[in-house]
Enzyme design. Structure first.
Site, short mmCIF file in Angstrom:
data_model
loop_
_atom_site.label_atom_id
_atom_site.label_comp_id
_atom_site.label_asym_id
_atom_site.label_seq_id
_atom_site.Cartn_x
_atom_site.Cartn_y
_atom_site.Cartn_z
N PHE A 188 -8.21 1.51 11.52
CA PHE A 188 -6.97 2.06 12.07
C PHE A 188 -7.15 2.56 13.50
CE2 PHE A 188 -3.26 5.01 11.88
CZ PHE A 188 -2.37 4.26 11.16
N ARG A 192 -5.96 7.42 16.82
CA ARG A 192 -7.26 7.38 16.14
C ARG A 192 -8.32 6.75 17.05
NH1 ARG A 192 -9.82 8.27 11.00
NH2 ARG A 192 -7.95 9.18 10.09
N GLU A 220 -13.04 2.84 4.81
CA GLU A 220 -13.09 2.34 6.18
C GLU A 220 -14.40 2.59 6.92
OE1 GLU A 220 -9.43 4.59 6.77
OE2 GLU A 220 -8.77 2.94 8.03
N GLU A 241 0.39 -1.88 4.70
CA GLU A 241 0.77 -0.47 4.80
C GLU A 241 2.25 -0.38 5.21
OE1 GLU A 241 -2.06 2.06 6.83
OE2 GLU A 241 -0.58 3.66 6.98
N GLN A 254 0.83 -1.20 0.00
CA GLN A 254 0.00 0.00 0.00
C GLN A 254 0.86 1.26 0.00
OE1 GLN A 254 -2.73 -2.12 3.26
NE2 GLN A 254 -3.36 0.00 2.96
N ALA A 266 -6.13 5.35 5.31
CA ALA A 266 -7.00 6.36 5.91
C ALA A 266 -8.17 6.71 4.98
CB ALA A 266 -6.21 7.63 6.29
#
Ligand code: MTE
Ligand code: MOS
Length: 774
Positions: free
Chosen positions: A359, A325, A727, A247, A212, A526
């Site tokens: 996340f 987050r 997401e 990621e 990613q 994100a």
């Protein structure tokens, strides 16, 4: 639709507009026919060697010696690479706190300690098992409870306080304490982690990586090889799923392949076997939440004191921003007038847990939803009434604990519509009647909302670049820094470019993500892939389009405003010109037919010291109503019906957006009900294959599944008026979990137990049975 219709023939039937159309995925015809190339499908260069990891068998210990002689005797084995062989610094990881290969300290069971390089993948794997290690064991910390007791952190704790929590708590008419744990989750991308590293001339290295974040892979590989970034080129055409698991984690595989390639002087491929992938790579962070909440008689929260603890594994990786987050989503959709949040980033001797869809957001949301659920049951109220009364509203009930004003809140209206559309009140009554008559199977219905902040919370990542090339035959390529993992980013970007240039979608081809084309690109994460890269591509296409318009205006003595391009035609007063002829003429007049585009998200800012600011450009909203049936004798659960109303702004591609919503919901139901990660006391991940780790299959998709899109464009200026979708819908899966709690509460009430349901996630059959009877 992939092969451009011959652009010379302009009478092709083409959609006048590409955006807003449910166009098929740009590679759908390749996916379904098996012709889409993933890294492992690309023909290997002659002489390619294969790399297999040698895994640690202890969770924590000192490496005393390593004996590779038996491995080196396996036919086909070329080398065994250990820490002492590495070409440059032995450090890697998002927190720069991981060794490429440990020289001394082993920190989790499954950690790659050495690499076997062989002429075949099987030989490498067989030989890896033959490497002997002598390790002096050290005590291992495996659980959040152990880490909290030992104050074992990967990063220091973070505390956020808003309002006078103590005073508000003391004054609250009611107080409750609660606890909610959430398990981890394996990303289970269908294409496992893989990289092919190919040494080039003059110390360069080209890496095909399923990642990613090609830009980060480039930097890690450059550091591992001790060369400048310009000597490493990383390419990713597509991934067979990432879900956050590629990621940062993909970077390790690429680094291992690249150091092996440098040492062996030959191309090296590393493709992890599924069991090894489970053991080596990080997962969603398991979290523990504990709170004291003060509220009034209607269930309105007056104060909350909340502890969030995350099991981070052995290194920092992305745990800082993920735990942040979780703090940013501790409110989910609700106003918390006074809140103290204590966030602990626990160091445990396991895989280093990492990004997974949401996340940290889902873990934050889970805690406040569980608290509201407890409040409702404590007061004997409908949980939806308690959720509704706590929603953000007008000032002063519009301020998040991190000081951001919620200005785009559509949830009260959205929930009202979903509630009516799904027949919430009538079904709740019907379920009560069913439960009264059904001694074993209990039903439950829950309606839960999501409000998800869109932007990277690290402000600097909110930038993107793109390149748009128009060829003299009218065909177009677009390249940008984002990566395709099945989420449809490339399709949406092609749609945006087609409309901006004014050409049919079929003329636009997207090319592989490549660090040599767009540098320093952020991870595709994100949910902001389309927001960032779509806008950058739009700007690039606009630049080329406006040059063409200016050229036509100049040659015809018109004002630029009189020239427009649409559907492959250049429209001027009284005439329709052929786009291809215009492109050719512009080229001949030495007008550049390509451009870059650059976008940086406006408005956002955030101060990590004060923990205040505007970390999100906007919020994406949604709500789900879910009905479940629970067998109170076996603990089995089934989702009977789902109604979702979700906000994607003005949809660039409704088919893709519906797929993201359905997929996100089902993936979350898997996390919350059937997927359970179990570590044995010695640190072995016991559930490291599909035989023991149960993800949802097509048979688990609810038959009665209704998804509708909220019909309003993004109120912020975002590409095509759209909102991010990757997401946010994941968190809608909580509706299924809290419906299970409703059903369990019905069983408990009947048995004369308190209706507070002691059920954490995942609600496996065993956990549900315990919750019924505890
Ligand atoms: N959808 C598919 N099919 N495969 C994936 O790997 N990843 C999710 C989501 N949807 C994923 C997916 C995650 S974790 C994110 S952050 C976003 O897609 C990333 O892509 P986007 O920013 O383009 O939405
Ligand atoms: Mo997604 S977890 O931001 O890759």
């Amino acid at each position: 639709m992939n092969a451009p219709d011959h652009p010379g023939i302009l009478n092709v039937k083409a959609e006048p507009q590409a955006c807003g159309v449910a166009a098929p995925h740009e590679a759908a015809h390749l996916h379904v026919s098996g012709r889409a190339l993933y890294v492992d499908d690309v023909p290997e260069p002659r002489g390619t060697l294969f790399v297999a990891p040698v895994l640690s068998k202890v969770a924590h210990g000192r490496l005393k010696s390593l004996d590779a002689s038996a491995a080196l005797a396996v036919p086909g084995v070329r080398r065994v690479v250990t820490a002492t062989d590495l070409p440059a610094a032995n450090v890697v990881g998002a927190g720069h706190d991981e060794p490429i290969l440990p020289a001394d300290l082993i920190e989790y069971l499954g950690q790659p300690v050495a690499l076997v390089v062989a002429t075949g993948a099987k030989a490498a794997r067989v030989a890896a098992r033959a490497v002997r290690m002598e390790v002096e064991p050290l005590p291992a910390i495996l659980t959040i409870a152990e880490a909290l007791a030992a104050e074992s952190w990967v990063l220091p704790p973070v505390h956020l306080a808003e309002g006078d929590v103590e005073a508000a708590m003391a004054a609250a008419p009611h107080r409750l304490q609660g606890e909610f744990a959430m398990g981890g989750q394996e990303q289970f991308y269908l294409e496992g982690q893989v990289a092919l590293a190919m040494p080039g001339e003059d110390g360069t290295m080209k890496v095909l990586s399923s990642t990613q974040h090609p830009g980060e892979v480039q930097h890690w590989v450059a550091d591992a090889l001790g060369v400048p970034a310009h000597s490493v080129q990383v390419e990713c055409r597509r991934m067979g799923g990432g879900f956050g698991g590629k990621e940062t984690q993909a970077g390790h595989i690429a680094v291992w392949a690249a150091v092996a390639a440098r040492i062996a002087g030959a191309p090296c491929k590393m493709r992890l076997d599924r069991d090894d992938d489970f053991l080596i790579t990080g997962k969603r962070h398991p979290f523990l939440g504990r709170w004291t909440v003060g509220f009034d008689g209607q269930g309105r929260i007056l104060a909350i004191d909340l502890m969030q603890a995350a099991a981070c594994g052995f290194s920092a990786d992305l745990s800082g921003p993920i735990a942040d987050r979780a703090i940013f989503h501790a409110d989910n959709a609700y106003y918390l007038p006074a809140a103290a949040i204590h966030s602990y980033r626990c160091k445990t001797h396991t895989q280093s847990h990492t990004a997974f869809r949401g996340f940290g957001g889902p873990q934050g949301v889970g805690m406040i939803e569980a608290a509201l659920d407890d409040i409702a049951r404590h007061l004997g109220l409908d949980p939806l009434a308690v959720r509704r009364i706590n929603l953000y509203g007008d000032a002063p009930r519009d301020r998040t604990p991190y000081g951001m004003q919620v200005t785009d809140n559509i949830l009260p209206a959205l929930i009202e519509r979903l509630e009516a559309d799904c027949g919430y009140a009538g079904r709740r009554e019907a379920i009560a009647r069913w439960n009264a008559a059904s001694p074993v199977i209990k039903r439950g219905l829950a309606l839960t909302p999501v409000k998800f902040g869109i932007s990277f919370t690290a402000t600097m990542f909110n930038q993107a670049g793109a390149l748009v090339n128009v060829y003299t035959d009218g065909s177009v390529t677009v390249n940008h820094g984002g990566t395709e993992m099945g989420q449809g980013l490339h399709t949406k970007v092609c749609q945006v470019v087609a409309d901006t240039l004014g050409v049919p979608l079929a003329w636009v081809r997207i090319t592989a993500t490549d660090t040599g084309r767009v540098p320093n690109a952020s991870a595709t994460a994100a949910s902001s892939g389309t927001d960032l890269n779509g806008r950058a591509a739009e700007f690039a296409a606009r630049e080329v389009r406006d040059r063409l318009r200016a050229h036509v205006a100049g040659t015809r003595g018109l004002d630029v405003a009189q020239v427009s391009i649409r559907g492959g035609k250049v429209l001027v007063p009284g005439a329709e010109l052929d786009f291809v002829a215009v492109a050719k003429a512009a080229y001949a007049a030495r007008v550049s037919l390509w451009s870059d585009g650059y976008y940086a998200t406006p408005k956002i800012h955030y101060d990590h010291q004060t923990m205040r600011g505007l970390p999100f450009y906007y919020f994406a909203y949604g709500a789900a109503a879910t009905e479940v049936a629970v067998d109170t004798l076996t603990g089995e659960t089934r989702v009977l019906r789902v109604d979702i109303l979700h906000d994607v702004g003005r949809s660039i591609n409704p088919a893709i957006d519906l797929g993201q919503i359905e997929g996100g919901f089902v993936q979350a139901v898997g996390w919350l009900t059937s997927e359970e990660l179990v570590w044995k006391p010695d640190g072995t991940l016991a559930t490291h294959a599909p035989s023991t780790y149960k993800i949802p299959t097509s048979g688990d998709v609810p038959a009665d599944f209704h998804v509708a899109l909220w019909p309003e464009p993004n109120r912020e200026d975002n590409v095509y008026g759209s909102k991010a979708v990757g997401e946010p819908p994941f968190m809608l899966g909580f509706a299924a979990f809290f419906a299970i709690r409703e059903a369990v509460a019905a069983a408990r009430r009947e048995q004369g137990r308190t209706p507070l349901v002691p059920l954490s996630a995942p609600a496996t059959p065993e956990a549900v049975l315990r919750a019924v009877e505890q």
